[in-house]
Design a protein around this motif. Sequence first.
Motif, PDB file in Angstrom:
ATOM      1  N   GLU A 150     -14.051  17.553  -1.126  1.00  0.00           N
ATOM      2  CA  GLU A 150     -14.351  17.432  -2.553  1.00  0.00           C
ATOM      3  C   GLU A 150     -13.173  17.923  -3.396  1.00  0.00           C
ATOM      4  O   GLU A 150     -12.810  17.300  -4.396  1.00  0.00           O
ATOM      5  CB  GLU A 150     -15.613  18.226  -2.897  1.00  0.00           C
ATOM      6  CG  GLU A 150     -16.901  17.579  -2.412  1.00  0.00           C
ATOM      7  CD  GLU A 150     -18.129  18.381  -2.801  1.00  0.00           C
ATOM      8  OE1 GLU A 150     -17.962  19.536  -3.264  1.00  0.00           O
ATOM      9  OE2 GLU A 150     -19.249  17.862  -2.649  1.00  0.00           O
ATOM     10  N   LEU A 153     -10.475  15.382  -3.093  1.00  0.00           N
ATOM     11  CA  LEU A 153     -10.821  14.207  -3.892  1.00  0.00           C
ATOM     12  C   LEU A 153     -10.566  14.476  -5.375  1.00  0.00           C
ATOM     13  O   LEU A 153     -10.005  13.624  -6.090  1.00  0.00           O
ATOM     14  CB  LEU A 153     -12.284  13.822  -3.673  1.00  0.00           C
ATOM     15  CG  LEU A 153     -12.804  12.627  -4.477  1.00  0.00           C
ATOM     16  CD1 LEU A 153     -11.999  11.378  -4.147  1.00  0.00           C
ATOM     17  CD2 LEU A 153     -14.288  12.406  -4.207  1.00  0.00           C
ATOM     18  N   ALA A 154     -10.960  15.686  -5.818  1.00  0.00           N
ATOM     19  CA  ALA A 154     -10.725  16.044  -7.227  1.00  0.00           C
ATOM     20  C   ALA A 154      -9.230  16.076  -7.526  1.00  0.00           C
ATOM     21  O   ALA A 154      -8.782  15.605  -8.571  1.00  0.00           O
ATOM     22  CB  ALA A 154     -11.367  17.404  -7.535  1.00  0.00           C
ATOM     23  N   GLN A 155      -8.442  16.630  -6.581  1.00  0.00           N
ATOM     24  CA  GLN A 155      -6.991  16.675  -6.772  1.00  0.00           C
ATOM     25  C   GLN A 155      -6.402  15.272  -6.806  1.00  0.00           C
ATOM     26  O   GLN A 155      -5.508  14.978  -7.603  1.00  0.00           O
ATOM     27  CB  GLN A 155      -6.345  17.499  -5.664  1.00  0.00           C
ATOM     28  CG  GLN A 155      -6.673  18.985  -5.727  1.00  0.00           C
ATOM     29  CD  GLN A 155      -6.172  19.747  -4.517  1.00  0.00           C
ATOM     30  OE1 GLN A 155      -5.824  19.159  -3.489  1.00  0.00           O
ATOM     31  NE2 GLN A 155      -6.135  21.069  -4.619  1.00  0.00           N
ATOM     32  N   LEU A 156      -6.921  14.405  -5.922  1.00  0.00           N
ATOM     33  CA  LEU A 156      -6.438  13.026  -5.896  1.00  0.00           C
ATOM     34  C   LEU A 156      -6.781  12.301  -7.190  1.00  0.00           C
ATOM     35  O   LEU A 156      -5.981  11.513  -7.706  1.00  0.00           O
ATOM     36  CB  LEU A 156      -7.047  12.286  -4.701  1.00  0.00           C
ATOM     37  CG  LEU A 156      -6.505  12.665  -3.320  1.00  0.00           C
ATOM     38  CD1 LEU A 156      -7.306  11.988  -2.219  1.00  0.00           C
ATOM     39  CD2 LEU A 156      -5.040  12.291  -3.194  1.00  0.00           C
ATOM     40  N   GLN A 157      -7.984  12.582  -7.712  1.00  0.00           N
ATOM     41  CA  GLN A 157      -8.378  11.958  -8.973  1.00  0.00           C
ATOM     42  C   GLN A 157      -7.482  12.421 -10.110  1.00  0.00           C
ATOM     43  O   GLN A 157      -7.075  11.623 -10.958  1.00  0.00           O
ATOM     44  CB  GLN A 157      -9.845  12.274  -9.270  1.00  0.00           C
ATOM     45  CG  GLN A 157     -10.818  11.559  -8.347  1.00  0.00           C
ATOM     46  CD  GLN A 157     -12.255  12.029  -8.512  1.00  0.00           C
ATOM     47  OE1 GLN A 157     -12.507  13.131  -9.018  1.00  0.00           O
ATOM     48  NE2 GLN A 157     -13.202  11.216  -8.092  1.00  0.00           N
ATOM     49  N   THR A 159      -4.428  13.537  -9.717  1.00  0.00           N
ATOM     50  CA  THR A 159      -3.127  12.928  -9.454  1.00  0.00           C
ATOM     51  C   THR A 159      -3.111  11.472  -9.907  1.00  0.00           C
ATOM     52  O   THR A 159      -2.119  11.002 -10.485  1.00  0.00           O
ATOM     53  CB  THR A 159      -2.793  13.010  -7.951  1.00  0.00           C
ATOM     54  OG1 THR A 159      -2.780  14.383  -7.550  1.00  0.00           O
ATOM     55  CG2 THR A 159      -1.431  12.391  -7.669  1.00  0.00           C
ATOM     56  N   GLN A 160      -4.227  10.771  -9.643  1.00  0.00           N
ATOM     57  CA  GLN A 160      -4.311   9.379 -10.065  1.00  0.00           C
ATOM     58  C   GLN A 160      -4.208   9.256 -11.582  1.00  0.00           C
ATOM     59  O   GLN A 160      -3.490   8.400 -12.106  1.00  0.00           O
ATOM     60  CB  GLN A 160      -5.618   8.753  -9.579  1.00  0.00           C
ATOM     61  CG  GLN A 160      -5.763   7.282  -9.953  1.00  0.00           C
ATOM     62  CD  GLN A 160      -7.084   6.699  -9.483  1.00  0.00           C
ATOM     63  OE1 GLN A 160      -7.920   7.395  -8.920  1.00  0.00           O
ATOM     64  NE2 GLN A 160      -7.277   5.425  -9.723  1.00  0.00           N
ATOM     65  N   VAL A 161      -4.939  10.150 -12.277  1.00  0.00           N
ATOM     66  CA  VAL A 161      -4.879  10.134 -13.742  1.00  0.00           C
ATOM     67  C   VAL A 161      -3.458  10.430 -14.216  1.00  0.00           C
ATOM     68  O   VAL A 161      -2.939   9.776 -15.133  1.00  0.00           O
ATOM     69  CB  VAL A 161      -5.871  11.160 -14.334  1.00  0.00           C
ATOM     70  CG1 VAL A 161      -5.651  11.311 -15.839  1.00  0.00           C
ATOM     71  CG2 VAL A 161      -7.309  10.726 -14.059  1.00  0.00           C
ATOM     72  N   GLU A 164      -1.305   7.420 -13.527  1.00  0.00           N
ATOM     73  CA  GLU A 164      -1.584   6.370 -14.511  1.00  0.00           C
ATOM     74  C   GLU A 164      -0.946   6.711 -15.854  1.00  0.00           C
ATOM     75  O   GLU A 164      -0.387   5.837 -16.530  1.00  0.00           O
ATOM     76  CB  GLU A 164      -3.102   6.186 -14.667  1.00  0.00           C
ATOM     77  CG  GLU A 164      -3.762   5.553 -13.442  1.00  0.00           C
ATOM     78  CD  GLU A 164      -5.278   5.542 -13.547  1.00  0.00           C
ATOM     79  OE1 GLU A 164      -5.808   6.159 -14.499  1.00  0.00           O
ATOM     80  OE2 GLU A 164      -5.928   4.917 -12.689  1.00  0.00           O
TER      81      GLU A 164
END
Length: 398
Positions: A150, A153-157, A159-161, A164
Amino acid sequence: MPLSDIQAKLLIVDDLPENLLALEALIKREDRAVYKALSANEALSLLLQHEFAMAILDVQMPGMNGFELAELMRGTERTKNIPIVFVSAAGREMNYVFKGYESGAVDFLHKPLDIHAVKSKVNVFVDLWLQSKAMQRQVEALEQSRREQETLLAQLQVTQVELEHAVRMRDDFMSIVSHEVRTPLNGLILETQLRRMHLERGNTQAFSMEKLQSMVERDERQIQSLIRLVEDMLDVSRIRTGKLSIRPSAFDLSQLVSNLLEVFSPQISASHASVSLHAQQSIIGQWDEFRIEQVITNLLTNALRYGANKPVDVAVYTEGQYAVVQVRDQGIGISQENQQRIFQQFERVSSTQVVSGLGLGLFISEQIVAAHSGKIEVSSELGEGALFKVYLPLVQKI
């Protein structure tokens, strides 16, 4: 800690010390710790201190007997799941055994004890306890893994933001750069084409000294615009790689600002604004003169750009251990939200007017001031202008 390093704790309760010693000798091993109690009260005290894999209780004890102790254990959250084996010297009457099971026993042993039966039963319950511990460890490991996933996943989200946002910034930057570079280039191209046309037509009157002077001045402005764009991009690269150079030398900050305003005279006239200067006489410090001039130039440019053609006030003075340069305009102002953004890369104050530049001026200025161990502050309200203050330490700590 691996399960092989865990000792299974066993509790034996009997009011006769010799019985405790005999039973301990039967069930004790290196991977087990045996705790002995001569009474139910002593057993309760041990139960509060330790986690037991099983308990072997003598039925007939003075005071609280084994059945009553078992009922207390079954009624307590901490001890209700401990397997209980009763030991009794009484006969094998069925009602006695049933009473033991009703009290929460999982097994019943009769005296004289069968050595092999005792060892076998204890082995079974210890193995079950170890298996439950192994399952508990697996559940904990799975839960830890779930939490880590989790978090990942939060870190990846995030990072994705961020990626972007970086892509949007890159696209915006390329759009701004292409627009800003195109403007002076188009001017130079048009001037070149116009001159070529005059030359092809033999129109020498187009190249009088007065017109040549005007052409050169226009060319210089366009070239200077391109140079500023390139220098801003180079400064950002230097800041990112930690190579922004600061070369301090002694100079008069008041004199620098005064000289700079004279240089700005054409821009001030073109903006139809007025600029007043209130400078404390002779403020000498050790700063990078070129870089500080760059900072003040950025602030003056913004004040004229967003000042709505209204007066701009510039002041230079000392405050405590700092030399301060402040620039105040009476223009469109900056919202609280934008005040958090204007020192970021490629950020420009939103307004109805079309503005030029890469949106790097305040970002670079803040980095330059920070490299001098100083700071930039802004205070503003929408429609009420903006006040920028640059604090430079009088005693340099670069």
